[in-house]
Design a protein around this motif. Structure first.
Motif, PDB file in Angstrom:
ATOM      1  N   LYS A   1       0.817  -1.208   0.000  1.00  0.00           N
ATOM      2  CA  LYS A   1       0.000   0.000   0.000  1.00  0.00           C
ATOM      3  C   LYS A   1       0.855   1.265   0.000  1.00  0.00           C
ATOM      4  O   LYS A   1       1.943   1.299   0.590  1.00  0.00           O
ATOM      5  N   VAL A   2       0.339   2.272  -0.662  1.00  0.00           N
ATOM      6  CA  VAL A   2       0.903   3.615  -0.634  1.00  0.00           C
ATOM      7  C   VAL A   2      -0.147   4.516   0.006  1.00  0.00           C
ATOM      8  O   VAL A   2      -1.323   4.486  -0.383  1.00  0.00           O
ATOM      9  N   VAL A   3       0.271   5.292   0.996  1.00  0.00           N
ATOM     10  CA  VAL A   3      -0.647   6.146   1.746  1.00  0.00           C
ATOM     11  C   VAL A   3      -0.072   7.559   1.828  1.00  0.00           C
ATOM     12  O   VAL A   3       1.108   7.736   2.142  1.00  0.00           O
ATOM     13  N   VAL A   4      -0.908   8.545   1.536  1.00  0.00           N
ATOM     14  CA  VAL A   4      -0.467   9.942   1.546  1.00  0.00           C
ATOM     15  C   VAL A   4      -1.435  10.781   2.375  1.00  0.00           C
ATOM     16  O   VAL A   4      -2.647  10.777   2.130  1.00  0.00           O
ATOM     17  N   LEU A   5      -0.896  11.496   3.340  1.00  0.00           N
ATOM     18  CA  LEU A   5      -1.654  12.437   4.170  1.00  0.00           C
ATOM     19  C   LEU A   5      -1.340  13.847   3.713  1.00  0.00           C
ATOM     20  O   LEU A   5      -0.171  14.212   3.580  1.00  0.00           O
ATOM     21  N   GLU A   6      -2.384  14.626   3.469  1.00  0.00           N
ATOM     22  CA  GLU A   6      -2.150  15.998   3.005  1.00  0.00           C
ATOM     23  C   GLU A   6      -3.330  16.887   3.395  1.00  0.00           C
ATOM     24  O   GLU A   6      -4.451  16.407   3.605  1.00  0.00           O
ATOM     25  N   LEU A   7      -3.055  18.177   3.510  1.00  0.00           N
ATOM     26  CA  LEU A   7      -4.126  19.145   3.700  1.00  0.00           C
ATOM     27  C   LEU A   7      -5.100  19.060   2.527  1.00  0.00           C
ATOM     28  O   LEU A   7      -4.719  18.680   1.413  1.00  0.00           O
ATOM     29  N   ALA A   8      -6.357  19.388   2.781  1.00  0.00           N
ATOM     30  CA  ALA A   8      -7.380  19.260   1.753  1.00  0.00           C
ATOM     31  C   ALA A   8      -8.255  20.500   1.734  1.00  0.00           C
ATOM     32  O   ALA A   8      -7.963  21.500   2.402  1.00  0.00           O
ATOM     33  N   LYS A   9      -9.312  20.421   0.970  1.00  0.00           N
ATOM     34  CA  LYS A   9     -10.259  21.530   0.857  1.00  0.00           C
ATOM     35  C   LYS A   9     -11.580  21.102   1.490  1.00  0.00           C
ATOM     36  O   LYS A   9     -12.358  20.378   0.869  1.00  0.00           O
ATOM     37  N   PRO A  10     -11.832  21.507   2.725  1.00  0.00           N
ATOM     38  CA  PRO A  10     -13.024  21.033   3.440  1.00  0.00           C
ATOM     39  C   PRO A  10     -14.312  21.518   2.789  1.00  0.00           C
ATOM     40  O   PRO A  10     -14.388  22.644   2.293  1.00  0.00           O
ATOM     41  N   SER A  11     -15.309  20.651   2.809  1.00  0.00           N
ATOM     42  CA  SER A  11     -16.611  21.004   2.259  1.00  0.00           C
ATOM     43  C   SER A  11     -17.695  21.022   3.333  1.00  0.00           C
ATOM     44  O   SER A  11     -18.785  21.559   3.106  1.00  0.00           O
ATOM     45  N   ALA A  12     -17.407  20.443   4.496  1.00  0.00           N
ATOM     46  CA  ALA A  12     -18.395  20.398   5.579  1.00  0.00           C
ATOM     47  C   ALA A  12     -18.703  21.816   6.055  1.00  0.00           C
ATOM     48  O   ALA A  12     -17.785  22.621   6.291  1.00  0.00           O
ATOM     49  N   PHE A  13     -19.988  22.110   6.184  1.00  0.00           N
ATOM     50  CA  PHE A  13     -20.387  23.444   6.614  1.00  0.00           C
ATOM     51  C   PHE A  13     -19.812  23.752   7.999  1.00  0.00           C
ATOM     52  O   PHE A  13     -19.847  22.921   8.904  1.00  0.00           O
ATOM     53  N   GLY A  14     -19.299  24.920   8.160  1.00  0.00           N
ATOM     54  CA  GLY A  14     -18.664  25.321   9.415  1.00  0.00           C
ATOM     55  C   GLY A  14     -17.165  25.150   9.326  1.00  0.00           C
ATOM     56  O   GLY A  14     -16.408  26.100   9.552  1.00  0.00           O
ATOM     57  N   PHE A  15     -16.711  23.945   8.961  1.00  0.00           N
ATOM     58  CA  PHE A  15     -15.277  23.706   8.797  1.00  0.00           C
ATOM     59  C   PHE A  15     -14.730  24.538   7.643  1.00  0.00           C
ATOM     60  O   PHE A  15     -13.647  25.120   7.742  1.00  0.00           O
ATOM     61  N   LYS A  16     -15.478  24.583   6.551  1.00  0.00           N
ATOM     62  CA  LYS A  16     -15.020  25.335   5.381  1.00  0.00           C
ATOM     63  C   LYS A  16     -14.867  26.814   5.711  1.00  0.00           C
ATOM     64  O   LYS A  16     -13.845  27.432   5.387  1.00  0.00           O
ATOM     65  N   GLN A  17     -15.858  27.399   6.379  1.00  0.00           N
ATOM     66  CA  GLN A  17     -15.809  28.818   6.710  1.00  0.00           C
ATOM     67  C   GLN A  17     -14.693  29.123   7.713  1.00  0.00           C
ATOM     68  O   GLN A  17     -13.953  30.104   7.572  1.00  0.00           O
ATOM     69  N   LEU A  18     -14.571  28.268   8.724  1.00  0.00           N
ATOM     70  CA  LEU A  18     -13.525  28.455   9.731  1.00  0.00           C
ATOM     71  C   LEU A  18     -12.143  28.323   9.113  1.00  0.00           C
ATOM     72  O   LEU A  18     -11.231  29.107   9.406  1.00  0.00           O
TER      73      LEU A  18
END
Length: 246
Positions: A155-172
């Motif tokens: 397996k290859v696994v990559v952790l990275e920052l993303a673009k949140p879509s959940a309401f509240g998280f996106k605005q914050l």
């Protein structure tokens, strides 16, 4: 904020080298502060997704200060890890961490390029990378290289920052990166390095687009998990028996 433009892959590599040389000594503290202490749990989850077993040989691409490497060894103490990074200052911090934890005998630290991994095909049982893909010149090339050096079925696994879509998280999230982070940068007297963080995220594709890159390379069972409302994403895939889309 001024937008940094790169004319070549080498331009970006040189710029990112400078950023990480500047922040190496306080990189770990910065990650913890910026993630509100969630970075430990994100790495814990990502390592579990590798399904590593006893005495396996794992590659940590763009290992930085070796926090990912240390977490892998915590979860499976019999591992041996190849920890590679292109920045000497970050590697020095990683070496110090491994020495303090008495883990140097299980970790080989290498100064190398994620775009051209210095290993033969099918060398490792699994590979991982944390918070590096935003900074590489070519995401597809790095993922292709990781696929090449991992054995079929690994397996290859990559952790990275993303673009949140959940309401509240996106605005914050947007508020934090647009208004709070620049203040932290000014207080630290290293505004250019802190400015690169939101800029690199702005340039980085959405996690669903990143998944398409994995699929185009032929990774099997390619998928991603959004954590903490989509603030980060963990992408993963299984190396196939044969690869045709390199």
């Amino acid at each position: 904020m001024n937008t940094k433009e790169f004319n070549t892959y080498e331009d970006k590599e040189q710029f990112v080298q400078g950023v990480f040389s500047n922040i190496a000594k306080h990189y770990d503290l910065m990650n913890t502060v910026l993630s509100f202490g969630q970075d430990y749990f994100w790495r814990k989850f990502a390592v579990k997704e590798m399904n590593i077993g006893p005495y396996q040989h794992v590659l940590d691409v763009a290992c930085g200060t070796c926090v990912f490497t240390k977490e892998a060894l915590r979860q499976e103490p019999t591992l041996t890890v190849e920890a590679l990074d292109f920045n000497v200052e970050m590697l020095d911090q990683g070496r110090a961490r491994m020495e303090r934890a008495d883990l140097l005998d299980q970790v080989n630290l290498v100064h190398g390029d994620a775009m051209a991994l210095p290993y033969a095909d099918n060398t490792f049982d699994a590979a991982m990378s944390g918070f590096a893909m935003r900074n590489v010149p070519d995401i597809k090339q790095v993922l292709s290289e990781m696929q090449r050096v991992v054995k079929p079925g690994g397996k290859v696994v990559v952790l990275e920052l993303a673009k949140p879509s959940a309401f509240g998280f996106k605005q914050l999230y947007n508020f934090y990166f647009s208004y709070i982070l620049p203040i932290i940068g000014k207080l630290s007297k290293d505004n250019s390095s802190y400015a690169w963080l939101p800029e690199s995220l702005r340039r980085y594709p959405h996690q669903s687009e990143i998944l398409e890159i994995w699929k185009s390379l032929g990774y099997e069972q390619a998928t991603y998990h959004e954590l903490t409302g989509g603030i980060v994403a963990v992408h993963e895939g299984v190396v196939p028996e044969t690869t045709t889309n390199k």
